[in-house]
Design an enzyme around this catalytic site. Sequence first.
Site, PDB file in Angstrom:
ATOM      1  N   GLY A 174       0.699  -1.306   0.473  1.00  0.00           N
ATOM      2  CA  GLY A 174       0.205   0.395   0.230  1.00  0.00           C
ATOM      3  C   GLY A 174       0.763   1.597  -0.055  1.00  0.00           C
ATOM      4  N   ASN A 176      -5.784   2.146 -13.184  1.00  0.00           N
ATOM      5  CA  ASN A 176      -5.263   1.581 -12.428  1.00  0.00           C
ATOM      6  C   ASN A 176      -3.442   1.734 -12.910  1.00  0.00           C
ATOM      7  OD1 ASN A 176      -3.700  -0.581 -11.762  1.00  0.00           O
ATOM      8  ND2 ASN A 176      -3.359  -1.877 -13.733  1.00  0.00           N
ATOM      9  N   HIS A 224       0.337   0.772 -13.987  1.00  0.00           N
ATOM     10  CA  HIS A 224       0.887  -0.359 -14.137  1.00  0.00           C
ATOM     11  C   HIS A 224       2.619  -0.613 -13.407  1.00  0.00           C
ATOM     12  CE1 HIS A 224       1.316  -4.813 -15.266  1.00  0.00           C
ATOM     13  NE2 HIS A 224       2.843  -4.210 -16.654  1.00  0.00           N
ATOM     14  N   ASP A 243      -4.516  -4.790 -18.157  1.00  0.00           N
ATOM     15  CA  ASP A 243      -3.117  -3.774 -18.233  1.00  0.00           C
ATOM     16  C   ASP A 243      -3.596  -3.227 -19.874  1.00  0.00           C
ATOM     17  OD1 ASP A 243      -1.770  -4.349 -16.188  1.00  0.00           O
ATOM     18  OD2 ASP A 243      -1.330  -6.207 -17.034  1.00  0.00           O
TER      19      ASP A 243
HETATM   20  C1  GAR Z   1       2.702  -1.359  -7.125  1.00  0.00           C
HETATM   21  O1  GAR Z   1       4.405  -1.169  -7.927  1.00  0.00           O
HETATM   22  C2  GAR Z   1       2.400  -1.486  -9.216  1.00  0.00           C
HETATM   23  O2  GAR Z   1       2.528  -0.733  -9.639  1.00  0.00           O
HETATM   24  C3  GAR Z   1       2.117  -2.598  -8.948  1.00  0.00           C
HETATM   25  O3  GAR Z   1       2.375  -3.217  -7.628  1.00  0.00           O
HETATM   26  C4  GAR Z   1       3.004  -2.022  -7.027  1.00  0.00           C
HETATM   27  C5  GAR Z   1       2.142  -1.784  -5.646  1.00  0.00           C
HETATM   28  O4  GAR Z   1       2.961  -1.921  -4.047  1.00  0.00           O
HETATM   29  N1  GAR Z   1       0.962  -3.343 -10.093  1.00  0.00           N
HETATM   30  C6  GAR Z   1       0.840  -3.876 -10.596  1.00  0.00           C
HETATM   31  O5  GAR Z   1       1.873  -4.509 -10.829  1.00  0.00           O
HETATM   32  C7  GAR Z   1      -0.903  -4.333 -11.343  1.00  0.00           C
HETATM   33  N2  GAR Z   1       0.015  -4.845 -12.706  1.00  0.00           N
HETATM   34  P1  GAR Z   1       2.279  -1.293  -3.076  1.00  0.00           P
HETATM   35  O6  GAR Z   1       2.136  -1.897  -2.707  1.00  0.00           O
HETATM   36  O7  GAR Z   1       3.481  -0.668  -2.694  1.00  0.00           O
HETATM   37  O8  GAR Z   1       1.644   0.228  -3.522  1.00  0.00           O
END
Ligand code: GAR
Length: 190
Positions: free
Chosen positions: A13, A102, A104, A145
């Site tokens: 998060g 979103n 990515h 995506d």
């Molecule tokens: C982020 O880097 C986001 O871009 C990725 O998950 C991470 C969450 O980090 N999302 C994906 O890979 C979606 N396909 P966080 O929980 O520290 O925000």
Amino acid sequence: MKKRIAIFASGAGSNAQKLIDHFRHHAFASVSLIVCNNPGAGVTEIAAAEKIELLLVDRTSLRSDEFVQLLQQKGIDFIILAGFLLKIPGSLIAAFPGHMVNIHPALLPKYGGKGMYGQFVHEAVIRAGEKESGITIHFVDEHYDHGAIIFQTTCPVSGSDTPESLAQKIHFLEHQHFAPVVERLILKEL
Ligand code: GAR
């Protein structure tokens, strides 16, 4: 009336935290709900610390008509996916056209799709010998995506990068750009 943002997140998060900080004293928008599918995720602690309502979901409840109705009852205007790993059902996309975004951790259309999240993305980028990676902020449609791209920016990938070091560079970009891009989108509606 402030625009009400729901953040959907499955993991630590850190992006959710940045969004919450950005909109904490904002005149026109606030984060009013966190939706999570993983009761053990760090983002649930952020919700508690920030006193933001947390809604735990699973694959089935996410797909229900009641879930869409609940978001509508809560007056949610924008859904922001910040590391949310469940597929978003068509019912939800139809209910929030142009209002679901979103982030990515790569330069779409490369390195997207089912199974491409977090470390798996960075591993694939390094394995392919890419010289740069980056972030993509895009509208959500019914394919993983895939929706229209709103914003991209890049960072270099060096020969000594590991998935962990690349993840750090990507998080840095995400933390810098995600909230301002979301803010611009919301301000356009006023
Ligand atoms: C982020 O880097 C986001 O871009 C990725 O998950 C991470 C969450 O980090 N999302 C994906 O890979 C979606 N396909 P966080 O929980 O520290 O925000």
